[in-house]
Design a protein around this motif. Structure first.
Motif, PDB file in Angstrom:
ATOM      1  N   VAL A  44       0.963  -1.234   0.129  1.00 16.69           N
ATOM      2  CA  VAL A  44      -0.002  -0.011   0.150  1.00 16.69           C
ATOM      3  C   VAL A  44       0.935   1.343  -0.200  1.00 16.69           C
ATOM      4  CG1 VAL A  44      -0.388   0.066   2.677  1.00 16.69           C
ATOM      5  CG2 VAL A  44      -2.032   1.341   0.933  1.00 16.69           C
ATOM      6  N   LEU A  45       0.569   2.196  -0.929  1.00 15.81           N
ATOM      7  CA  LEU A  45       1.188   3.542  -0.684  1.00 15.81           C
ATOM      8  C   LEU A  45       0.440   4.539   0.010  1.00 15.81           C
ATOM      9  CD1 LEU A  45       2.426   5.462  -3.850  1.00 15.81           C
ATOM     10  CD2 LEU A  45       0.974   6.524  -2.062  1.00 15.81           C
ATOM     11  N   VAL A  46       1.198   4.766   1.157  1.00 14.24           N
ATOM     12  CA  VAL A  46       0.955   5.963   2.180  1.00 14.24           C
ATOM     13  C   VAL A  46       1.577   7.276   1.898  1.00 14.24           C
ATOM     14  CG1 VAL A  46       1.017   6.436   4.595  1.00 14.24           C
ATOM     15  CG2 VAL A  46       0.865   4.231   4.103  1.00 14.24           C
ATOM     16  N   TYR A  92       6.141   4.410   2.053  1.00 12.75           N
ATOM     17  CA  TYR A  92       5.867   5.603   2.286  1.00 12.75           C
ATOM     18  C   TYR A  92       6.335   6.500   1.214  1.00 12.75           C
ATOM     19  CZ  TYR A  92       5.844   9.890   5.346  1.00 12.75           C
ATOM     20  OH  TYR A  92       5.828  11.025   6.205  1.00 12.75           O
ATOM     21  N   GLU A  93       5.472   7.633   0.644  1.00 11.06           N
ATOM     22  CA  GLU A  93       5.989   8.520  -0.430  1.00 11.06           C
ATOM     23  C   GLU A  93       5.696   9.996   0.358  1.00 11.06           C
ATOM     24  OE1 GLU A  93       4.340   8.755  -4.476  1.00 11.06           O
ATOM     25  OE2 GLU A  93       2.779   9.807  -3.136  1.00 11.06           O
ATOM     26  N   ALA A  94       6.709  10.815  -0.026  1.00  9.86           N
ATOM     27  CA  ALA A  94       6.593  12.063   0.346  1.00  9.86           C
ATOM     28  C   ALA A  94       5.939  13.161  -0.609  1.00  9.86           C
ATOM     29  CB  ALA A  94       8.036  12.795   0.571  1.00  9.86           C
ATOM     30  N   LEU A 153       9.449   5.999  -3.921  1.00  5.31           N
ATOM     31  CA  LEU A 153      10.098   7.518  -4.548  1.00  5.31           C
ATOM     32  C   LEU A 153       9.128   7.711  -5.715  1.00  5.31           C
ATOM     33  CD1 LEU A 153      13.861   6.581  -4.633  1.00  5.31           C
ATOM     34  CD2 LEU A 153      12.736   8.146  -3.201  1.00  5.31           C
ATOM     35  N   ASP A 154       8.822   9.143  -5.856  1.00  4.98           N
ATOM     36  CA  ASP A 154       7.910   9.617  -7.113  1.00  4.98           C
ATOM     37  C   ASP A 154       8.904  10.683  -7.889  1.00  4.98           C
ATOM     38  OD1 ASP A 154       6.213  11.220  -8.521  1.00  4.98           O
ATOM     39  OD2 ASP A 154       4.625  10.095  -7.715  1.00  4.98           O
ATOM     40  N   SER A 155       9.177  10.462  -8.969  1.00  5.61           N
ATOM     41  CA  SER A 155      10.087  11.554  -9.944  1.00  5.61           C
ATOM     42  C   SER A 155       9.444  12.673  -9.801  1.00  5.61           C
ATOM     43  CB  SER A 155      10.300  11.163 -11.289  1.00  5.61           C
ATOM     44  OG  SER A 155       8.978  10.847 -11.875  1.00  5.61           O
ATOM     45  N   PHE A 156       8.093  12.877  -9.707  1.00  2.56           N
ATOM     46  CA  PHE A 156       7.654  14.176  -9.980  1.00  2.56           C
ATOM     47  C   PHE A 156       7.767  14.991  -8.461  1.00  2.56           C
ATOM     48  CE2 PHE A 156       4.630  17.640  -8.821  1.00  2.56           C
ATOM     49  CZ  PHE A 156       4.561  18.064 -10.147  1.00  2.56           C
ATOM     50  N   HIS A 157       7.637  14.287  -7.555  1.00  2.00           N
ATOM     51  CA  HIS A 157       7.819  15.081  -6.017  1.00  2.00           C
ATOM     52  C   HIS A 157       9.307  15.550  -5.668  1.00  2.00           C
ATOM     53  CE1 HIS A 157       3.669  14.142  -5.223  1.00  2.00           C
ATOM     54  NE2 HIS A 157       3.765  12.880  -5.134  1.00  2.00           N
ATOM     55  N   THR A 158      10.188  14.685  -6.184  1.00  2.44           N
ATOM     56  CA  THR A 158      11.602  14.955  -6.074  1.00  2.44           C
ATOM     57  C   THR A 158      11.697  16.084  -6.863  1.00  2.44           C
ATOM     58  OG1 THR A 158      12.066  12.702  -5.130  1.00  2.44           O
ATOM     59  CG2 THR A 158      13.829  14.062  -5.924  1.00  2.44           C
ATOM     60  N   VAL A 198       9.014   2.561  -7.314  1.00  5.40           N
ATOM     61  CA  VAL A 198       9.600   3.795  -7.844  1.00  5.40           C
ATOM     62  C   VAL A 198       8.286   4.055  -8.789  1.00  5.40           C
ATOM     63  CG1 VAL A 198      11.238   4.946  -9.407  1.00  5.40           C
ATOM     64  CG2 VAL A 198      11.923   3.448  -7.673  1.00  5.40           C
ATOM     65  N   GLN A 199       8.226   5.260  -8.674  1.00 11.71           N
ATOM     66  CA  GLN A 199       7.004   5.787  -9.366  1.00 11.71           C
ATOM     67  C   GLN A 199       7.619   6.934 -10.317  1.00 11.71           C
ATOM     68  OE1 GLN A 199       3.990   7.280  -6.735  1.00 11.71           O
ATOM     69  NE2 GLN A 199       2.687   5.585  -7.172  1.00 11.71           N
ATOM     70  N   LEU A 200       6.866   7.127 -11.650  1.00 14.23           N
ATOM     71  CA  LEU A 200       7.662   7.663 -12.458  1.00 14.23           C
ATOM     72  C   LEU A 200       6.867   8.801 -13.059  1.00 14.23           C
ATOM     73  CD1 LEU A 200      10.417   5.659 -14.054  1.00 14.23           C
ATOM     74  CD2 LEU A 200      10.651   7.159 -12.529  1.00 14.23           C
ATOM     75  N   PHE A 223      -1.145  18.118 -14.677  1.00 10.60           N
ATOM     76  CA  PHE A 223       0.021  18.192 -16.016  1.00 10.60           C
ATOM     77  C   PHE A 223       1.127  17.447 -16.090  1.00 10.60           C
ATOM     78  CE2 PHE A 223      -2.041  22.518 -15.423  1.00 10.60           C
ATOM     79  CZ  PHE A 223      -2.280  22.743 -16.558  1.00 10.60           C
ATOM     80  N   ARG A 224       0.919  16.167 -15.241  1.00  6.95           N
ATOM     81  CA  ARG A 224       2.189  15.369 -15.359  1.00  6.95           C
ATOM     82  C   ARG A 224       2.101  14.652 -16.864  1.00  6.95           C
ATOM     83  NH1 ARG A 224       2.934  11.362 -10.038  1.00  6.95           N
ATOM     84  NH2 ARG A 224       2.933  13.010  -8.476  1.00  6.95           N
ATOM     85  N   ASN A 225       3.134  14.269 -17.308  1.00  5.55           N
ATOM     86  CA  ASN A 225       2.979  13.500 -18.500  1.00  5.55           C
ATOM     87  C   ASN A 225       4.084  12.290 -18.465  1.00  5.55           C
ATOM     88  OD1 ASN A 225       5.344  15.118 -19.324  1.00  5.55           O
ATOM     89  ND2 ASN A 225       4.345  16.298 -20.708  1.00  5.55           N
ATOM     90  N   LEU A 257       4.383   4.214 -13.741  1.00  8.15           N
ATOM     91  CA  LEU A 257       4.044   5.381 -14.274  1.00  8.15           C
ATOM     92  C   LEU A 257       2.854   5.812 -13.456  1.00  8.15           C
ATOM     93  CD1 LEU A 257       4.260   4.569 -18.188  1.00  8.15           C
ATOM     94  CD2 LEU A 257       5.633   6.313 -16.910  1.00  8.15           C
ATOM     95  N   GLU A 258       2.795   6.947 -12.997  1.00  7.98           N
ATOM     96  CA  GLU A 258       1.582   7.496 -12.258  1.00  7.98           C
ATOM     97  C   GLU A 258       1.399   9.122 -12.770  1.00  7.98           C
ATOM     98  OE1 GLU A 258       2.094   9.229  -8.348  1.00  7.98           O
ATOM     99  OE2 GLU A 258       0.394   8.035  -7.479  1.00  7.98           O
ATOM    100  N   ILE A 259       0.501   8.928 -13.864  1.00  8.38           N
ATOM    101  CA  ILE A 259       0.272  10.209 -14.490  1.00  8.38           C
ATOM    102  C   ILE A 259      -1.089  11.076 -14.416  1.00  8.38           C
ATOM    103  CG2 ILE A 259       0.509  11.250 -16.867  1.00  8.38           C
ATOM    104  CD1 ILE A 259       3.284   9.422 -15.980  1.00  8.38           C
TER     105      ILE A 259
HETATM  106 MG   LIG Z   1       3.023   9.241  -6.457  1.00 10.23          MG
END
Ligand SMILES: [Mg+2]
Ligand SMILES: O=C(O)c1ccc(O)c(O)c1
Length: 629
Positions: free
Chosen positions: A96-98, A133-135, A164-169, A190-192, A209-211, A238-240
């Motif tokens: 689960v993603l928190v 856990y995702e920030a 990890l999620d590339s967008f947040h970082t 890892v989410q991208l 606006f993610r792509n 991918l989480e778009i």
């Molecule tokens: Mg995410």
């Protein structure tokens, strides 16, 4: 590379999404709670549906506002978690993603959050589940993966890890090298996502606006290389969140997503320290040396008009096919092929689109390798029967179902026009017009296809994009995106039409799909070209005299030059590198046209002139349709 995509990235209802995801070739899928809640079946039904498609559920998400709650809320928060665990077990997923807490009542404190995660980890462990856990970039107390990692590290529980999620970082410009020191087994997934650079509120930017990686402007490759350096070789998912994708075609969005991950994997594989990432090797992006030919599909009747125009442009017929109704017209390095075959793919294309430039050939260093790369990137191969002794040119499907042929100088491919064609002498009286090569190929596509084709070209061929520009048409906006290589031997402009009243929109509507709407040729002397064209009976596009007054004032042109430009209907532009001259034909068929340019070190495409050119072209359109030129 293990590939996954979140259901939120795709349009439609859950069954449609899953089908598109499976069909595109993904191995896993993140189930978004809302997609599950809107679906009538039980969690077990969803799980079965996923597995029947040969997919794995990579995680269930999101679980919000968990860590750091005050005592008054803590029990309820854990109760909520237990309910999610029930659903997860029925679904058949263990992760689960928190996401980090955004609640105004949350208290913060690294150790408090770590203690909460330890307790949640204990509960999860009893059921064989894991917590990631995702920030979130806009989390109330935790909005940086380094803080999330510190919490996970202090929680020190085998069932608690980091997501990890590339967008947040990347949206917060956090140093990606901080990822390299995280132990790989503590990275649960890892989410991208990529995104265009827009200066706006992080939450709004993220949710709308993610792509796909490679479609935006964020350094997703460097991010992924940092992840790969840890030795992580699990799912890349991918989480778009994208408004346009939500309204798009499930199949094509999923296909773009899959292509983007393969492309990304191949780029990351080439970065140092990423050996542990399991990605198949493929040839590098193909360097394009030039456009080998552009081919028109037409019939005998339309061909007469088309050939008439080509001759006014100074092209001569130089060769005829040995076994087919196909001719080559040439000038300088430009080869235009006119195909009037009454069967086969070309004719089918003519039947659907009318006379059109449905195919182009790109000259690469090694056509076989370029083809292999294209196919590895999910491009659709194309082949058709060829007569004995004729050259079979590797080809893939391109924009609007058209074709891209791949030529090289390594094999018979470089000599196809000598092998398959016989030289002929053009009897017509034609004054050569100094046209040297194809400067650019302009393809008109629906606005929501632009990213698809941008990714297509940039993943297969060594190219880069330039910033998108808005071109004002009297009936709306057309967006223009350039894909080009450094040497300028490949320049493609993608024009995205949003409504059918624009010149570009009309073209798409009336030719039943996307395609090449104009071809631009280079000359090294635009005035000599204009004179030759005049002798050949070419009718240039008439430009309003008002334009010249403005251009003279804007650039401080010598009035003599302005007069010459005006006399020849030549448009002018300048950038920091040099000058640009443009001369247009009228429209042919449903809005196809030719352009002749002279570049004096200029790098752009004359975007400031597009508004005047479009207005002039549209004057040629009558309500009953477009006149022949
Ligand atoms: Mg995410
Ligand atoms: O926008 C959000 O709330 C949201 C939720 C879950 C995620 O994984 C994410 O990256 C963003």
């Amino acid at each position: 590379m293990k590939t996954s995509i979140a259901t939120v990235s795709i349009s439609g209802e859950l069954p449609e999404k899953l089908e598109a995801i499976a069909k595109a070739g993904f191995g896993g899928v993140e189930i978004f709670e809302n997609d599950f809640l809107a679906f009538d079946g039980s969690p077990a039904d969803v799980g079965k549906m996923v597995r029947d498609h040969g997919l794995e559920i990579t995680l269930f998400q999101p679980f919000r506002d968990f860590e750091g709650m005050p005592a008054s809320h803590r029990q309820r928060t854990f109760d909520r978690a237990e309910r999610k665990f029930d659903v997860m077990q029925e679904l058949g997923t263990d992760l689960v993603l928190v996401c980090s807490n955004v609640s105004p009542v949350s208290l913060g404190g690294v150790d408090r959050a770590a203690a909460d995660f330890y307790d949640l980890g204990e509960r999860a462990a009893k059921r064989g589940l894991r917590i990631g856990y995702e920030a979130l970039a806009w989390g109330r107390h935790v909005n940086d993966h380094r803080d999330a990692w510190e919490i996970v590290r202090r929680a020190d529980h085998p069932n608690v890890g980091l997501i990890l999620d590339s967008f947040h970082t990347l949206s917060r410009k956090i140093d990606i090298n901080s990822i390299r020191s995280i132990p790989k087994d503590k990275i649960f997934i890892v989410q991208l996502a990529d995104a265009p650079l827009i200066d706006m509120d992080l939450l709004y930017w993220s949710r709308h606006f993610r792509n796909m990686p490679g479609e935006g402007d964020l350094p997703v490759t460097a991010f992924t290389a940092a992840v790969a350096a840890t030795g992580y070789d699990g799912y890349f998912s991918l989480e778009i969140f994208n408004d346009q994708f939500r309204g798009g075609q499930a199949r094509s969005i999923a296909a773009d997503g899959h292509r983007s991950l393969i492309y990304l994997g191949d780029q990351v594989r080439r970065a140092p320290g990423t050996e542990t990432l399991s990605v198949a090797s493929m040839p590098d992006r193909a360097t394009v040396r030039g456009v080998g030919f552009v081919e028109f599909s037409t019939d005998e009747e339309d061909a007469a008009d088309l050939i008439g125009i080509l001759r006014t442009l100074g092209f001569r017929k130089t060769a005829a096919h040995r076994s087919k109704k196909v001719s080559i017209f040439q000038q300088g390095d430009i080869r235009l092929i006119v195909n009037t075959e009454e069967k086969g793919f070309t004719n089918a294309s003519f039947a659907v689109h009318g006379t059109s430039a449905y195919a182009m050939a790109l000259i690469v260093d090694d056509a076989k390798q370029a083809f292999a790369r294209a196919v590895a990137l999910d491009a659709e191969p194309f082949s058709q029967p060829v007569a004995a002794g004729e050259v079979e040119i590797p080809a893939i499907r391109g924009v609007g179902g058209g074709l891209i042929y791949l030529l090289d100088d390594q094999s018979d491919l470089g000599r196809f026009s000598e092998i398959d064609f016989m030289p002929v002498e053009d009897e017509a009286e034609i004054v050569p017009a100094h046209l040297l090569r194809i400067d650019h190929v302009a393809q008109t596509v629906a606005y929501d296809e632009m990213l698809t084709w941008l990714l297509f070209y940039s993943s297969i061929f060594e190219t880069h994009k330039t910033p998108m520009v808005d071109i004002i048409d009297p009936a709306g906006v057309v967006r223009s995106q350039v894909v080009e290589n450094a040497s300028g031997s490949l320049r493609i402009t993608l024009n995205g039409a949003e409504n059918r009243r624009t010149l570009a929109g009309h073209f798409i509507a009336e030719t039943f799909g996307s395609g090449i709407q104009h071809l631009a040729f280079d000359t090294d002397d635009i005035f000599a070209t204009a004179e030759a064209l005049r002798k050949n009976g070419f009718r240039p596009l008439h430009i309003s005299p008002n334009y010249y007054g403005d251009v003279e004032a804007r650039f401080g042109l010598d009035p003599e030059l302005t007069e010459r430009l005006k006399a020849e209907n030549i448009l002018y532009d300048r950038d920091e590198h040099g000058e640009y001259f443009q001369l247009y034909s009228g429209t042919y068929g449903e809005g196809f046209f030719f352009e002749i340019v002279e570049r004096r070190n200029y790098r752009g495409y004359g975007a400031p002139n597009a508004i005047f050119r479009i207005a002039a072209l549209k004057k040629l359109m009558r309500p009953e349709g477009l006149p022949k030129m």
